[in-house]
Enzyme design. Sequence first.
Site, mmCIF file in Angstrom:
data_model
loop_
_atom_site.group_PDB
_atom_site.id
_atom_site.type_symbol
_atom_site.label_atom_id
_atom_site.label_comp_id
_atom_site.label_asym_id
_atom_site.label_seq_id
_atom_site.Cartn_x
_atom_site.Cartn_y
_atom_site.Cartn_z
ATOM 1 C CG HIS A 105 -1.739 -1.187 1.409
ATOM 2 N ND1 HIS A 105 -2.556 -1.688 0.420
ATOM 3 C CD2 HIS A 105 -1.885 -2.025 2.466
ATOM 4 C CE1 HIS A 105 -3.167 -2.770 0.859
ATOM 5 N NE2 HIS A 105 -2.770 -2.996 2.092
ATOM 6 C CD GLU A 122 -3.257 -3.382 5.803
ATOM 7 O OE1 GLU A 122 -4.277 -2.906 5.274
ATOM 8 O OE2 GLU A 122 -2.688 -4.395 5.370
ATOM 9 C CG HIS A 180 0.937 -6.563 3.303
ATOM 10 N ND1 HIS A 180 1.148 -5.308 2.780
ATOM 11 C CD2 HIS A 180 -0.400 -6.755 3.243
ATOM 12 C CE1 HIS A 180 0.003 -4.765 2.419
ATOM 13 N NE2 HIS A 180 -0.962 -5.630 2.687
ATOM 14 N NE ARG A 200 -5.595 -7.609 -6.535
ATOM 15 C CZ ARG A 200 -6.501 -6.988 -7.276
ATOM 16 N NH1 ARG A 200 -6.186 -6.610 -8.507
ATOM 17 N NH2 ARG A 200 -7.713 -6.780 -6.824
#
Length: 330
Positions: A105, A122, A180, A200
């Site tokens: 991200h 996050e 991740h 992605r």
Amino acid sequence: MPVTERNVFAAMAPFRVEPRFVGRVWGWKDLHPWYDRTAKDEPIGEVWLTGDDCAVATGPHAGKTLGEIFAEMPRAMLGENAPSGDSPLLIKVILAREKLSVQVHPDDRLARKYGEPRGKTECWYVLAAEAGAQVAAGLKAGVTMDAVKAGIEGGTLEESLKMLPVHAGDMIYVDAGTVHAIWPGSVLLETQQNCDLTYRMYDYGRGRELHIEKSLEAARLKTKAGKVMAKVLEDRTVLVEGEYFCVERIPVEVSRSSTSLRREDESKAGLAYLFAAEGTGRLASAGFGTVELPARGIVAVPASSPVFAIQDTGGLDLIRITPRWPEKTE
């Protein structure tokens, strides 16, 4: 008279938010026992608890979306310290039947470069985990960006990932820029900046769009990602406290209600979300009556909320999630 923030309420009562079930190719057709939901078409992988399109389920604003509430009453929801009136956090439950993509991200700077308001840092709180469950959070020591590129091209990117075994109760912090992945075997409560930007890198040949150039631009070889040690205080356990959010477990005894969720160092009230990781609870106040908190449900507590008590109505494991505002830099 039109409804405005000034004339609705001096105090805004807590309200339950209706979850939104989001289809994902790696998800489940049947979400039992976590949710009473069976997919008709695409499998469900994410349950959005605070998305802008989630509906308010209780109170005078029932039927409106959460995004509409923030737009109409930002100060009542967020308090005086918020830098903007936007909904700050997106909270989800992640239920993976297959591996998610290997992804990254962007941070705030990169997201704004491409016209988005914010990036995505996050964290994952593990609600349940099977034996051997793992997640990937970062790259192994010594991995170079050239190795990452070669792993994407050759389908060997997994070999560069730093794998973490996970157990119920673990907290994993995943800051923006961390390469991740989530593997099957666990159910995660994900708290993130209110952003759904995902680049992605590798998707196991499932045919979905990849974002190779942007993912390489966003990726960092070293980040702060990893397991976080809980900080046990007298009246709560701090699971993680970062730049954008704080996640805590709040004990509520069956024999008596918890009447204060604020810490002594919180000078001004702000928004909070109360999530029932297990069991059920009830918010009660002379000012607004009661609001039920079902298992795996969430209640929004506006900054302007009246004082209330929380009752354990059956095995309640209460999680409180609050936004944090990053310090401004010149």
